[in-house]
Design an enzyme around this catalytic site. Structure first.
Site, mmCIF file in Angstrom:
data_model
loop_
_atom_site.group_PDB
_atom_site.id
_atom_site.type_symbol
_atom_site.label_atom_id
_atom_site.label_comp_id
_atom_site.label_asym_id
_atom_site.label_seq_id
_atom_site.Cartn_x
_atom_site.Cartn_y
_atom_site.Cartn_z
ATOM 1 C CG HIS A 1 -11.761 6.014 -17.294
ATOM 2 N ND1 HIS A 1 -13.007 5.577 -17.461
ATOM 3 C CD2 HIS A 1 -11.034 6.200 -17.961
ATOM 4 C CE1 HIS A 1 -13.488 4.781 -18.251
ATOM 5 N NE2 HIS A 1 -11.979 4.799 -18.976
ATOM 6 C CD GLU B 1 -9.443 -4.224 -17.596
ATOM 7 O OE1 GLU B 1 -10.444 -5.243 -17.663
ATOM 8 O OE2 GLU B 1 -9.827 -3.600 -18.472
#
Ligand SMILES: Cc1ncc(C[n+]2csc(CCOP(=O)(O)OP(=O)(O)O)c2C)c(N)n1
Ligand SMILES: [Mg+2]
Length: 822
Positions: free
Chosen positions: A598, A531
C-alpha cells in the site's frame, strides 16, 4: 445527495432460495418461409452477399499468407491475419440491425465483423452522407484511391472504400483506415460505428462498457456491441466489465431518464476454441457459455445461446435484445455459436482438432446452407448466387491490386519524416469542454458546502503575520485538486468521474468531499472493486468523446489495471491514426504507512510507457494548476498524488493558491529554491525532505542548493535542469520510487549526456531501497531521508568538511547491492 438505501437485517437474514430461470439455447426454429414477412428478397440476398464478401476477403488473405498469391497476384504479407472463415453468418447477423450510431468493439479476429458492420452502415446511410464521410476521412486520401476511374453508384463506391480501407490497413498502408498504425488486429472505422478491435484477448470487455456509459450518460443514440471470443470469458477485464455493466445502481440510484440499464450487448463469438484450447470440455467450466449470465444479476443478463451458423437466428436475437435495451434492461449476454474453419492463424496446423470435426462443420457451412435455402425458397437462382460470388472475387482482386501498389498505397513515409509516429503519440488539444451543453449539477457552485468552507481557508501556509496556519484553517493540496475537478464539472457537460468510494465516502482521502452534493449519480459514482474496469471503462468513455476522471485508490492497485494502463490507454490515439482522442485523467494516490502493498511509488513504471503523460505535483498550487491542465487536454494523464502531503499548505507560491482558474503547463519543472552550489531534482513528496537538506547545507557548509521540483515526468523540459547544472556543476536526484530501474536513473543518464562537460561529478540518484516497503515504524530505513542525501553528496559529489556519514555510498557497497539484487 448522499445515498439512502437501508439494509434491513430482518430481510437479508431471512431464509430463501435463489431461483434461476431458463436460459434459451438455440431456440430459434423459424423456417425461411415463416420469416418472409420480416425480409424482402433484396434483404435476404444482401445477407448472402455480405457473407460472401467476408468469405472472399478472408480466403484471399489466407491464400496470400499461405501461398503468397491470389488470382495470380503475388504479395508477401509478413504481419498477422487471424481469419474468421466459417464465422460469416455470426458477423452478418450481428451487424444486420445495426446502423452507424451503434458501436461495435472487437477482437484480434474481427475482419468479418468490421466488414459486416461497414456493409450494414453503407446500406442504411443516405448517399449524400455516405459520400461526405468518405470524402472527409483523412481529407479524402483513402477515397481518392478507389474513386479514381470508378464508374458506379455511391453505394458501390462505398463497398470498394470499405474493402480498401480495411485491407490497406491490414497491409500497414498510409491510406488504411488507421494510417496503417493499427493493422489487422486493431483496424476500425468510427464513422461507420466500428470502434477498436483489440489484440489483447478480452481487451474490449471493459472498454466497450465505457462506450455504453458514454452513450447513456450523454444521451447518445445507439447501442454498443462487444464482440469477443469464447476463451475471453477467462479474462479479468471481461469479468470486471460484466460486473461494471450490471451494477444495481443504474436501476436503484440513477435518477430520471438516467435510470435503467446500459445499452450494451456482450456478444461472445463462440467458436468453441481459444487458439487450440477447447473452451467447452477443457479450459473453461461453463459447458454452455450463456450459463454465465445466470450468476451475474437477477435478469441473468437476458442470456441466450443463438445458432450463429444461421444469420436469421442471429438477426432475430439482435432484434429481440434491442428491445430489451430500449426498455433499459441491459446489459445482455449473447453466446453466438459459430465455428472457425480456418486455423487460428494461417500457420496453424490444427493439430488440436480432428479432420472429421472440421469436415462436419464444413458440411453445415453457413454460406452453403443459406444459399441453398434461398434457392429452395425461390429467392435466388443458382446463377444469381454464382454471380454474387464471382463479383466478390473480382472486386477483391481489384482491391488487392490497389492495396499493394506502392504508388497509390505507400506506407507512412518515415524516411521523409522519421519522427512522424512520435508526432502522433499525443493530441495535445486544449478544450474547456468536449461538447457544448449545460453541465448537469445539483446546486450552484457557490452554494457547495466544500466550496464555501474552502473560501474561509488560508491559501498560504503562513498568515499575514508570518505565523503558521493551523491545519483546520489551511488550504491543503487536496483542496487544490478538488477546486480543479469541481470547476471542470461545472464547465464540461461530458465530464464524469468514477472509482472506489468516489461518492458518499468523499473519495479516497477526502479529495472529493463535497462532490456528492454537487453531482447526480451519472456524473459521479462508486465503481465495483475492479481497477481494470475502472480504467478500461474510462478508456471507452474517452475514446467516444467524453472527458473522464478515473481513480485508483492506491498506486499499488495499478497492477490490477496493468493491461488497461500499459496496453490500452497509451496506444489508441496513435494506433487509430489520430482519429481518436483520449481525454482521460487517472488519479493515482501513492500510499504511506500501510506497508509493502500500500505504499509503492510506481510512477517510473508508467513513465516508461510511450503514450502517457505523467504528472506528480507536490504543492497545492502545482496540484491545482496541473489538474486544470490535465482536464483541459485531450491526452491520457496519470496524475500521481502522495498521501504523505495531501494536507500540506502552499509554501512556495507567493500570495498562495489563486482562487481563479490557471493552468500550469504539463512538462515544466519548477525551481522551488534558487542556489549556486548544487542542484537537487526531486519528484513528488521528496520535495519536503529536500528542502530540509537545502537548509542543512546552507547552515552547516554555507552551500546554496538549487531545488527543482520535476512536477511532471512525461513530457519533461530538461532546459531548466541543464541551465541549473551549468551553474552548479553538481546534481542529486531523488524520489520515493525504488531506485533500480527508476525514472530518476533515466533522468540522470539524460542529464549526463546533455551536460557532461558542465558536471564536476556524475549525477547521483537517491531513491528508495530495492526492498519491500516495511511498516510505518521502519519507513525511515526505506524512503530517502535528508541524511542519505547529505551522505550521498559527501560520498559521491563533494566532501563536506567534518561530516560523518551514517549511510554507505561507496562503490563497494553499490557493487555488493547490485550483485545481490537488492
Ligand atoms: C491477453 C492475451 N493472452 C493471450 C493471447 C494470445 N491469443 C491470441 S488469440 C487467443 C485465443 C483467443 O480465443 P477466443 O477469445 O475464443 O477468440 P478466437 O481466437 O477463438 O476468435 C490467444 C490465447 C492474447 N492475444 N492476449
Ligand atoms: Mg474462440
Amino acid at each position: 445527495m448522499p445515498r439512502c438505501q437501508n439494509i434491513d437485517p430482518k430481510i437479508v437474514r431471512s431464509a430463501k432460495f435463489i431461483e434461476f430461470g431458463k436460459i434459451p439455447v438455440n431456440q430459434y426454429n423459424k423456417s425461411l418461409h415463416e420469416e418472409r414477412q420480416n425480409f424482402t428478397n433484396e434483404d435476404l440476398i444482401r445477407i448472402y452477399h455480405d457473407m460472401v464478401v467476408i468469405r472472399e476477403f478472408e480466403t484471399m488473405l489466407n491464400l496470400i499468407k499461405t501461398t503468397n498469391e491470389y488470382m495470380g497476384i503475388r504479395y508477401n504479407h509478413p504481419g498477422p491475419a487471424h481469419l474468421s472463415i466459417g464465422q460469416e453468418a455470426a458477423a452478418v447477423g450481428m451487424a444486420y440491425t445495426l446502423d452507424k450510431d451503434d458501436y461495435i468493439f472487437g477482437s484480434h479476429r474481427s475482419h468479418g465483423e468490421i466488414l459486416a458492420k461497414g456493409l450494414s452502415a453503407i446500406h442504411k446511410l443516405e448517399e449524400d452522407s455516405l459520400y461526405t464521410i468518405m470524402k472527409t476521412y483523412f481529407g479524402g486520401s483513402t477515397l481518392g484511391v478507389v474513386e479514381n476511374g470508378f464508374s458506379g453508384s455511391i453505394k458501390e463506391l462505398a463497398l470498394h472504400f470499405l474493402l480498401y480501407g480495411a485491407l490497406a490497413e491490414i497491409f500497414a498502408r498510409g491510406n488504411g483506415f488507421n494510417k496503417g498504425l493499427g493493422g489487422s488486429m486493431h483496424a476500425f472505422f468510427t464513422p461507420f460505428g466500428i470502434y477498436p478491435n483489440n489484440a489483447i484477448v478480452g481487451g474490449s470487455g471493459d472498454i466497450s462498457v465505457g462506450a455504453a456509459l458514454y452513450k447513456k450518460i450523454n444521451r447518445k443514440p445507439g447501442i454498443v456491441v462487444c464482440n469477443i471470443g469464447d476463451a475471453s470469458m477467462g479474462c479479468g477485464p471481461v469479468w470486471e466489465g460484466i460486473s461494471f455493466a450490471a451494477m444495481d445502481q443504474y436501476h436503484t440510484l440513477w435518477e430520471g431518464d438516467q435510470n435503467g440499464g446500459l445499452p450494451l450487448i456482450f456478444n461472445f463469438m463462440n467458436n468453441l476454441y481459444g487458439m487450440g484450447g477447447q473452451t467447452m470440455g477443457e479450459t473453461m467450466g461453463y459447458d454452455i457459455l450463456a450459463r454465465v449470465g445466470a450468476g451475474v444479476n437477477p435478469d441473468m443478463m437476458h442470456a441466450e445461446r443463438v445458432d450463429g451458423y444461421n444469420p436469421l437466428a442471429v438477426i432475430d436475437a439482435f432484434r429481440r435484445k434491442r428491445e430489451v435495451i430500449r426498455e433499459k434492461r441491459g446489459p445482455v449476454l449473447l453466446d453466438t455459436l459459430t465455428y472457425r474453419i480456418s486455423g487460428h492463424s494461417p500457420s496453424d496446423a490444427s493439430s488440436y482438432r480432428s479432420k472429421e470435426e472440421i469436415e462436419a462443420w464444413q458440411k453445415e457451412d453457413s454460406i452453403l446452407t443459406f444459399g441453398n435455402t434461398l434457392f429452395n425458397e425461390g429467392v435466388a437462382g443458382a446463377e444469381l448466387l454464382q454471380q454474387i460470388r464471382d463479383e466478390a472475387a473480382d472486386i477483391l482482386t481489384h482491391i488487392l491490386k490497389l492495396s499493394i501498389d506502392d504508388s497509390v498505397s505507400p506506407h507512412l513515409d518515415l524516411v521523409k519524416d522519421p519522427d512522424l509516429i512520435g508526432k502522433m503519440m499525443f493530441s495535445n488539444g486544449s478544450y474547456d469542454r468536449m461538447e457544448d451543453g449545460i453541465p448537469e449539477v445539483l446546486m450552484p457552485l457557490s452554494e457547495n458546502p466544500r466550496v464555501k468552507s474552502i473560501k474561509t481557508r488560508e491559501r498560504f501556509h503562513k498568515d499575514k503575520e508570518g505565523n503558521p496556519v493551523s491545519k483546520a484553517r489551511l488550504y491543503q493540496l487536496r483542496d487544490g485538486i478538488f477546486e480543479a475537478v469541481i470547476d471542470r464539472f461545472f464547465k464540461d457537460p461530458t465530464l464524469a468521474a468514477w472509482g472506489e468510494e468516489n461518492r458518499d465516502w468523499g473519495g479516497a482521502f477526502a479529495v472529493y468531499r463535497g462532490l456528492t452534493e454537487a453531482l447526480p449519480y451519472h456524473r459521479l459514482f462508486n465503481s465495483p472493486i475492479s481497477e481494470g474496469a475502472i480504467v478500461g471503462t474510462a478508456i471507452g468513455y474517452g475514446m467516444c468523446g467524453g472527458r473522464v476522471i478515473a481513480e485508483i485508490m492506491y498506486c499499488d492497485f495499478l497492477g490490477r489495471s496493468g493491461d488497461e494502463v500499459l496496453n490500452q490507454l497509451p496506444k489508441w490515439q496513435a494506433m487509430s491514426g489520430n482519429i481518436i482522442r483520449m481525454p482521460v485523467v487517472i488519479r493515482v494516490s501513492v500510499g504511506s504507512k500501510y506497508g509493502a502493498q500500500h505504499s509503492q511509488d510506481w510512477s517510473s513504471i508508467v513513465a516508461h510507457i510511450p503514450g502517457l503523460k505523467v504528472v506528480f505535483p507536490a504543492t497545492p498550487y502545482d496540484a491545482k494548476g496541473l489538474m486544470n491542465s490535465a482536464l483541459q487536454g485531450t491526452d491520457p494523464v496519470i496524475f500521481f498524488e502522495s498521501q504523505r502531503i495531501y494536507d500540506v499548505g502552499e509554501m512556495f507560491h507567493e500570495g498562495g493558491v489563486p482562487e481563479g482558474y490557471y493552468e500550469i503547463p504539463i512538462g515544466e519543472p519548477d525551481i522551488k529554491r534558487s542556489g549556486d552550489d548544487i542542484t537537487i531534482l526531486s519528484i513528488g513528496a521528496t520535495l519536503y525532505p529536500v528542502m530540509k537538506v537545502a537548509d542543512i547545507l546552507k547552515e552547516k557548509w554555507g552551500m546554496s542548493a538549487e531545488v527543482i521540483d520535476a512536477r511532471t515526468l512525461v513530457p519533461f523540459n530538461y532546459e531548466t535542469v541543464i541551465q541549473s547544472v551549468r551553474k552548479t556543476g553538481r546534481i542529486v536526484l531523488t524520489s520515493d520510487a525504488s531506485s533500480r530501474g527508476s525514472f530518476l536513473k533515466d533522468m540522470a543518464q539524460t542529464i549526463t549526456e546533455l551536460a557532461f562537460d558542465d558536471l564536476d561529478a556524475p549525477p547521483v540518484v537517491v531513491g528508495s531501497r530495492n526492498w519491500i516497503i516495511p511498516a510505518y515504524e521502519m519507513e525511515e530505513y526505506f524512503f530517502p531521508q535528508p541524511g542519505w542525501i547529505i551522505d550521498a553528496i559527501h560520498g559521491k559529489i563533494i566532501p563536506l568538511k567534518g561530516h560523518k556519514p551514517e549511510s554507505d555510498w561507496s562503490a563497494g557497497k553499490s557493487l555488493k547491492l547490485n550483485r545481490e539484487g537488492v
